[in-house]
Design a protein around this motif. Structure first.
Motif, PDB file in Angstrom:
ATOM      1  N   ALA A  16       0.816  -1.219   0.000  1.00  0.00           N
ATOM      2  CA  ALA A  16       0.000   0.000   0.000  1.00  0.00           C
ATOM      3  C   ALA A  16       0.849   1.268   0.000  1.00  0.00           C
ATOM      4  O   ALA A  16       0.302   2.367  -0.125  1.00  0.00           O
ATOM      5  N   GLN A  17       2.169   1.129   0.148  1.00  0.00           N
ATOM      6  CA  GLN A  17       3.097   2.264   0.154  1.00  0.00           C
ATOM      7  C   GLN A  17       2.668   3.329   1.172  1.00  0.00           C
ATOM      8  O   GLN A  17       2.553   4.520   0.862  1.00  0.00           O
ATOM      9  N   ASN A  36      -3.440   4.800  -3.194  1.00  0.00           N
ATOM     10  CA  ASN A  36      -2.459   3.738  -2.973  1.00  0.00           C
ATOM     11  C   ASN A  36      -2.586   2.700  -4.091  1.00  0.00           C
ATOM     12  O   ASN A  36      -3.637   2.584  -4.738  1.00  0.00           O
ATOM     13  N   PRO A  37      -1.543   1.893  -4.338  1.00  0.00           N
ATOM     14  CA  PRO A  37      -1.565   0.957  -5.472  1.00  0.00           C
ATOM     15  C   PRO A  37      -2.516  -0.222  -5.304  1.00  0.00           C
ATOM     16  O   PRO A  37      -2.742  -0.951  -6.278  1.00  0.00           O
ATOM     17  N   GLN A  77       9.066  15.621  -0.593  1.00  0.00           N
ATOM     18  CA  GLN A  77       9.424  14.866  -1.791  1.00  0.00           C
ATOM     19  C   GLN A  77       9.039  13.391  -1.683  1.00  0.00           C
ATOM     20  O   GLN A  77       8.690  12.748  -2.668  1.00  0.00           O
ATOM     21  N   GLU A  78       9.087  12.826  -0.458  1.00  0.00           N
ATOM     22  CA  GLU A  78       8.831  11.391  -0.289  1.00  0.00           C
ATOM     23  C   GLU A  78       7.354  11.020  -0.433  1.00  0.00           C
ATOM     24  O   GLU A  78       7.034   9.828  -0.570  1.00  0.00           O
ATOM     25  N   LEU A  79       6.457  11.979  -0.415  1.00  0.00           N
ATOM     26  CA  LEU A  79       5.026  11.676  -0.473  1.00  0.00           C
ATOM     27  C   LEU A  79       4.581  11.484  -1.926  1.00  0.00           C
ATOM     28  O   LEU A  79       3.940  12.341  -2.538  1.00  0.00           O
ATOM     29  N   HIS A  80       4.938  10.326  -2.454  1.00  0.00           N
ATOM     30  CA  HIS A  80       4.543   9.968  -3.818  1.00  0.00           C
ATOM     31  C   HIS A  80       4.200   8.488  -3.867  1.00  0.00           C
ATOM     32  O   HIS A  80       4.544   7.716  -2.976  1.00  0.00           O
ATOM     33  N   VAL A  81       3.511   8.087  -4.918  1.00  0.00           N
ATOM     34  CA  VAL A  81       3.093   6.707  -5.141  1.00  0.00           C
ATOM     35  C   VAL A  81       3.736   6.210  -6.416  1.00  0.00           C
ATOM     36  O   VAL A  81       3.691   6.900  -7.448  1.00  0.00           O
ATOM     37  N   ASP A  82       4.357   5.045  -6.362  1.00  0.00           N
ATOM     38  CA  ASP A  82       4.987   4.434  -7.532  1.00  0.00           C
ATOM     39  C   ASP A  82       4.120   3.280  -8.013  1.00  0.00           C
ATOM     40  O   ASP A  82       3.809   2.361  -7.247  1.00  0.00           O
ATOM     41  N   GLN A  83       3.752   3.319  -9.284  1.00  0.00           N
ATOM     42  CA  GLN A  83       2.900   2.274  -9.833  1.00  0.00           C
ATOM     43  C   GLN A  83       3.127   2.164 -11.337  1.00  0.00           C
ATOM     44  O   GLN A  83       3.120   3.167 -12.052  1.00  0.00           O
ATOM     45  N   ALA A  84       3.348   0.912 -11.785  1.00  0.00           N
ATOM     46  CA  ALA A  84       3.546   0.620 -13.212  1.00  0.00           C
ATOM     47  C   ALA A  84       4.655   1.473 -13.807  1.00  0.00           C
ATOM     48  O   ALA A  84       4.563   1.955 -14.944  1.00  0.00           O
TER      49      ALA A  84
END
Length: 278
Positions: A16-17, A36-37, A77-84
């Protein structure tokens, strides 16, 4: 009223990051964001399932709705979601927050303990109680727990975290399987000797009033379910129906290839009386 996130601490592990954040009430929260992913409904699942578990007396985190404002996201900067392979900012607004079980400055938190250390877990019997809730609410994931103690304590407390995959994550259905929603290591169930080992949690689930379930469901922000109250009403109705199915589901686990309850049907060992000095 939601609490407001005021500081980002660090990114957490997991699908869920989530992020560890400090809120304006002075507490730290593991925060899961709407984008969230896993699924938007994971936030609703976390709040609903955790508060239901709390209502029957299980050790779960305190939950809050956490507002994360756009300013904090844009300036962290760290408040991001990585997906695909793509990265995007976390979505501002109302998020799910599970209070961190122990202030990082006051104690230790572990997500794994070796078997030799479980004698130092003071609430090991609660694993049987959490099995009741996981079967009731259709947890489609393995049971997750953390173990913590403050610096002045000798024994650890197990707290059950991560209820996002109850109700089969974003599907909100119940494809029951005997090996779903259980802890990965059998020795946490070695003290189970019969139905009495699931008390008082089993009786509390079976007798939990509809008003309590409706009240808890009513605390879920509608945005976490796409503002569809009809879906939530159907989920609540199924939760109420499944109260009578828990024993059947636990029996299926008991009869599974895991053979999780080796002491089932055996009497509890007698406690030795201390020697009295004349």
């Amino acid at each position: 009223m939601p609490v407001e996130a005021v500081q980002h601490v660090r990114r957490m592990r997991g699908g869920a990051q989530a992020h560890l954040m400090r809120a304006d009430d002075g507490h730290f929260y593991v925060v899961k964001f709407q984008n969230n992913p896993q699924h938007l409904r994971v936030l609703a699942n976390e709040l609903l399932a955790t508060r239901l578990a709390e209502s029957v007396g299980l050790p779960v985190p305190v939950t809050e709705i956490v507002e994360v404002r756009e300013w904090l996201i844009k300036n962290t900067q760290e408040l991001h979601v990585d997906q695909a392979g793509l990265s995007s900012q976390c979505k501002p607004g109302l998020q799910f927050g599970a209070r961190y079980v122990c202030d990082p400055a006051e104690g230790q938190v572990f997500d794994y303990l070796p078997e030799s250390m479980f004698a130092k877990v003071k609430n090991l019997a609660a694993f049987a109680g959490m099995l009741v809730v996981d079967k009731w609410l259709g947890n489609a994931n393995g049971r997750q727990a953390v173990f913590w103690k403050k610096d002045n304590e000798r024994k650890y407390t197990a707290t059950f975290i991560d209820q996002g995959y109850c109700f089969n994550a974003g599907e909100w259905n119940f494809p029951d399987s005997s090996l779903r929603g259980v802890y990965a290591r059998n020795f946490v169930y070695q003290g189970v000797r019969g139905w009495e080992s699931f008390e008082p949690w089993l009786s509390r689930v079976e007798s939990l009033g509809p008003a309590v379930i409706h009240e808890i469901a009513g605390t879920v922000p509608p945005v976490w379910n796409g503002n569809d109250w009809g879906d939530m009403e159907r989920l609540v109705a199924t939760i109420m129906e499944r109260r009578s199915k828990v024993r059947e589901l636990i029996t299926a686990f008991r009869n599974s290839t895991r053979q999780p309850f080796p002491a089932w049907g055996q009497p509890a060992p007698k406690r030795e009386m201390p020697l009295r000095l004349m």
